[in-house]
Scaffold this motif. Sequence first.
Motif, PDB file in Angstrom:
ATOM      1  N   VAL A 109       0.699  -1.202  -0.066  1.00  0.00           N
ATOM      2  CA  VAL A 109       0.000  -0.119  -0.127  1.00  0.00           C
ATOM      3  C   VAL A 109       0.857   1.233  -0.091  1.00  0.00           C
ATOM      4  N   TYR A 110       0.407   2.171  -0.564  1.00  0.00           N
ATOM      5  CA  TYR A 110       0.976   3.624  -0.644  1.00  0.00           C
ATOM      6  C   TYR A 110       0.071   4.494   0.064  1.00  0.00           C
ATOM      7  N   ASN A 111       0.657   4.830   1.311  1.00  0.00           N
ATOM      8  CA  ASN A 111      -0.289   5.713   2.069  1.00  0.00           C
ATOM      9  C   ASN A 111       0.026   7.158   1.669  1.00  0.00           C
ATOM     10  N   ASP A 112      -0.379   7.517   0.642  1.00  0.00           N
ATOM     11  CA  ASP A 112      -0.137   9.060   0.045  1.00  0.00           C
ATOM     12  C   ASP A 112      -1.742   9.223  -0.068  1.00  0.00           C
ATOM     13  N   PRO A 113      -2.031  10.508  -0.135  1.00  0.00           N
ATOM     14  CA  PRO A 113      -3.396  11.146  -0.300  1.00  0.00           C
ATOM     15  C   PRO A 113      -3.489  10.941  -1.871  1.00  0.00           C
ATOM     16  N   ILE A 114      -4.943  10.821  -2.207  1.00  0.00           N
ATOM     17  CA  ILE A 114      -5.233  10.537  -3.648  1.00  0.00           C
ATOM     18  C   ILE A 114      -5.847  11.847  -4.230  1.00  0.00           C
ATOM     19  N   TYR A 115      -5.570  12.350  -5.241  1.00  0.00           N
ATOM     20  CA  TYR A 115      -6.073  13.549  -5.889  1.00  0.00           C
ATOM     21  C   TYR A 115      -6.971  13.114  -7.147  1.00  0.00           C
ATOM     22  N   ASN A 116      -7.669  14.005  -7.479  1.00  0.00           N
ATOM     23  CA  ASN A 116      -8.704  14.134  -8.827  1.00  0.00           C
ATOM     24  C   ASN A 116      -7.847  14.602  -9.824  1.00  0.00           C
ATOM     25  N   VAL A 117      -7.513  13.842 -10.674  1.00  0.00           N
ATOM     26  CA  VAL A 117      -6.567  14.300 -11.835  1.00  0.00           C
ATOM     27  C   VAL A 117      -7.436  15.470 -12.670  1.00  0.00           C
ATOM     28  N   LYS A 118      -8.723  15.118 -13.061  1.00  0.00           N
ATOM     29  CA  LYS A 118      -9.409  16.010 -13.823  1.00  0.00           C
ATOM     30  C   LYS A 118      -9.575  17.366 -13.459  1.00  0.00           C
ATOM     31  N   LEU A 119      -9.821  17.308 -11.913  1.00  0.00           N
ATOM     32  CA  LEU A 119      -9.844  18.590 -11.515  1.00  0.00           C
ATOM     33  C   LEU A 119      -8.806  19.408 -11.378  1.00  0.00           C
ATOM     34  N   PHE A 120      -7.641  18.927 -11.013  1.00  0.00           N
ATOM     35  CA  PHE A 120      -6.343  19.582 -10.925  1.00  0.00           C
ATOM     36  C   PHE A 120      -6.127  19.963 -12.411  1.00  0.00           C
ATOM     37  N   GLU A 121      -6.465  19.283 -13.279  1.00  0.00           N
ATOM     38  CA  GLU A 121      -6.033  19.643 -14.897  1.00  0.00           C
ATOM     39  C   GLU A 121      -7.044  20.806 -15.165  1.00  0.00           C
ATOM     40  N   LYS A 122      -8.318  20.775 -14.833  1.00  0.00           N
ATOM     41  CA  LYS A 122      -9.264  21.833 -15.155  1.00  0.00           C
ATOM     42  C   LYS A 122      -8.829  23.349 -14.346  1.00  0.00           C
ATOM     43  N   LEU A 123      -8.087  23.217 -13.329  1.00  0.00           N
ATOM     44  CA  LEU A 123      -7.854  24.424 -12.677  1.00  0.00           C
ATOM     45  C   LEU A 123      -6.229  24.717 -12.798  1.00  0.00           C
ATOM     46  N   GLY A 124      -5.709  23.791 -13.687  1.00  0.00           N
ATOM     47  CA  GLY A 124      -4.227  24.044 -14.106  1.00  0.00           C
ATOM     48  C   GLY A 124      -3.311  23.910 -12.823  1.00  0.00           C
ATOM     49  N   LEU A 125      -3.568  22.636 -11.987  1.00  0.00           N
ATOM     50  CA  LEU A 125      -2.777  22.813 -10.659  1.00  0.00           C
ATOM     51  C   LEU A 125      -1.813  21.431 -10.926  1.00  0.00           C
ATOM     52  N   THR A 126      -0.687  21.260 -10.329  1.00  0.00           N
ATOM     53  CA  THR A 126       0.016  20.104 -10.299  1.00  0.00           C
ATOM     54  C   THR A 126       0.638  19.806  -8.893  1.00  0.00           C
ATOM     55  N   PRO A 127       0.898  18.578  -8.632  1.00  0.00           N
ATOM     56  CA  PRO A 127       1.530  18.329  -7.311  1.00  0.00           C
ATOM     57  C   PRO A 127       2.678  19.538  -6.866  1.00  0.00           C
ATOM     58  N   PRO A 128       2.492  20.106  -5.854  1.00  0.00           N
ATOM     59  CA  PRO A 128       3.659  21.102  -5.528  1.00  0.00           C
ATOM     60  C   PRO A 128       4.755  20.161  -4.825  1.00  0.00           C
ATOM     61  N   LYS A 129       6.066  20.875  -4.880  1.00  0.00           N
ATOM     62  CA  LYS A 129       7.207  20.135  -4.324  1.00  0.00           C
ATOM     63  C   LYS A 129       7.697  20.779  -2.672  1.00  0.00           C
ATOM     64  N   ASP A 130       6.854  21.885  -2.276  1.00  0.00           N
ATOM     65  CA  ASP A 130       7.341  22.253  -0.928  1.00  0.00           C
ATOM     66  C   ASP A 130       5.819  22.648  -0.182  1.00  0.00           C
ATOM     67  N   TRP A 131       6.019  23.078   1.172  1.00  0.00           N
ATOM     68  CA  TRP A 131       4.989  23.390   2.088  1.00  0.00           C
ATOM     69  C   TRP A 131       4.152  24.492   1.621  1.00  0.00           C
ATOM     70  N   ALA A 132       4.775  25.608   1.233  1.00  0.00           N
ATOM     71  CA  ALA A 132       4.334  26.860   0.673  1.00  0.00           C
ATOM     72  C   ALA A 132       3.768  26.643  -0.485  1.00  0.00           C
ATOM     73  N   GLY A 133       3.950  25.556  -1.412  1.00  0.00           N
ATOM     74  CA  GLY A 133       3.258  25.431  -2.655  1.00  0.00           C
ATOM     75  C   GLY A 133       2.116  24.372  -2.178  1.00  0.00           C
ATOM     76  N   PHE A 134       2.097  23.746  -1.166  1.00  0.00           N
ATOM     77  CA  PHE A 134       1.131  22.718  -0.784  1.00  0.00           C
ATOM     78  C   PHE A 134      -0.189  23.659  -0.524  1.00  0.00           C
ATOM     79  N   LEU A 135       0.166  24.618   0.291  1.00  0.00           N
ATOM     80  CA  LEU A 135      -0.684  25.739   1.120  1.00  0.00           C
ATOM     81  C   LEU A 135      -1.419  26.565  -0.230  1.00  0.00           C
ATOM     82  N   GLU A 136      -0.446  26.787  -1.004  1.00  0.00           N
ATOM     83  CA  GLU A 136      -1.150  27.708  -2.273  1.00  0.00           C
ATOM     84  C   GLU A 136      -1.868  26.970  -3.115  1.00  0.00           C
ATOM     85  N   LEU A 137      -1.620  25.500  -3.294  1.00  0.00           N
ATOM     86  CA  LEU A 137      -2.467  24.581  -3.899  1.00  0.00           C
ATOM     87  C   LEU A 137      -4.185  24.614  -3.170  1.00  0.00           C
TER      88      LEU A 137
END
Length: 438
Positions: free
Chosen positions: A166-194
């Motif tokens: 098992v990979y205990n990583d959160p799951i994200y909705n790919v289509k919603l991310f694409e619709k909003l132009g979002l990609t998985p962030p690389k740091d904490w500031a980016g995660f908060l911005e997301l």
Amino acid sequence: MKIKPLLHLMTVSLAAVTVLSACGSSGGGSSSAPAASGSTGAGTTPAPAPAESAKPVTISFIHWRGEDVKSLTSIIEKFQTEHPNIKVDMQTMPSEQYQTGAQAKLQDGSVGDVFTSFPGAQFEALAKAGLFADLSGAPFLSSFNDTLIASGKKDGKQLAVPYQLVYNDPIYNVKLFEKLGLTPPKDWAGFLELCEKLKSAGLIPIAFAGADIGPGQFMNTMVMNNQPSDDIFTKVEAGQAKLTDEFWVKTLTQFKELNDKGYFQPNALGTKDAAAGALFQQEKAAILASGSYQLAQNKKANPNLEQKLLAPITVQAGQAKYEGVHTTTFMLAVNSKSKHPEEAKKFIEFLSRKDIAGQYANETGQNVTVKDVQYSSPELQVAAEWSGKKTIFQPRFSIANAENQKAVTNSIQAVLSGKSPEDAAKEAQAIVDQHIKK
């Protein structure tokens, strides 16, 4: 005396006894299952099959994966066809109940000839209670990835065999991310911005099951890059580090930040796993704080979902040691108190076959530790993509004492209920202190 007639009578009687004994060993005509053949799958060389009982035997199989019952029922039917004298009685319990109540059920050997264990605190408790039969040297072990079943070893013995990866990583909705132009962030500031962008778009950024599994799942990716060493929780339990140290206070502070900014759904502490999952499946939430084990359930509930895994990076860009978290769990074991250990081992051997493990994986959406299994579903392939990433074994399961583990997860709930990270950490450490051996 008439010795010769007497000797003749004794000879005839002995011959009759010998014939009757030979007949009795056949079980009175009951058929026994044939020895395992080449159908055991690649990489498995079956040992000489232990003699199955001539009489029908029922073994008990207990676990917590109620959602797997349909697939396992089909697998059990196949097993019973090959082994007609072995019946498997399967029972399931909710995962939280299983962690607290399984040991009591196993004690007298009447339940759980074959059982499963979580790694970490439950595994340690069951090992201490002597409830694992030693599986070291069992031929079916060669069917598994040796590295992935290491979590089932203790003191040089293979006490259990993890079946799921098992990979205990959160799951994200790919289509919603694409619709909003979002990609998985690389740091904490980016995660908060997301999360802020998701919230501004009218979405729940993170569906969080705060009432049950959420704290224990989400803490793993939240702490993985905050902890100063991979064995930090082992050091905490040994009194060599404390939960009041920076790594855990920082993690609690980041939980508080997510909550205070409204990035969890309202009443997150009152939300159970199924309800959090429903928010994600209905596309009201963009991220689900669970793990790869829930990909298949989400897809079944909403066939239009496209999902991937995302782990929050809680440090600055370039400082992360890990990209995510993995766990080898659903640890198959034989009860040391079982009255039918050989039949129990035969069932685990059956589960270890490549074809059977493949059936289980593709029907349940769970990646497995058996070698050379082919995954057919997109969800399993999504999880398999993470095999090349740098992941750490689930930090929560490095906590050996169940009360300490509960104290750690309770401190997350305490922060979400309004307590300061420092006070929540202090309360959790006080519980750990009670269990430190002087």
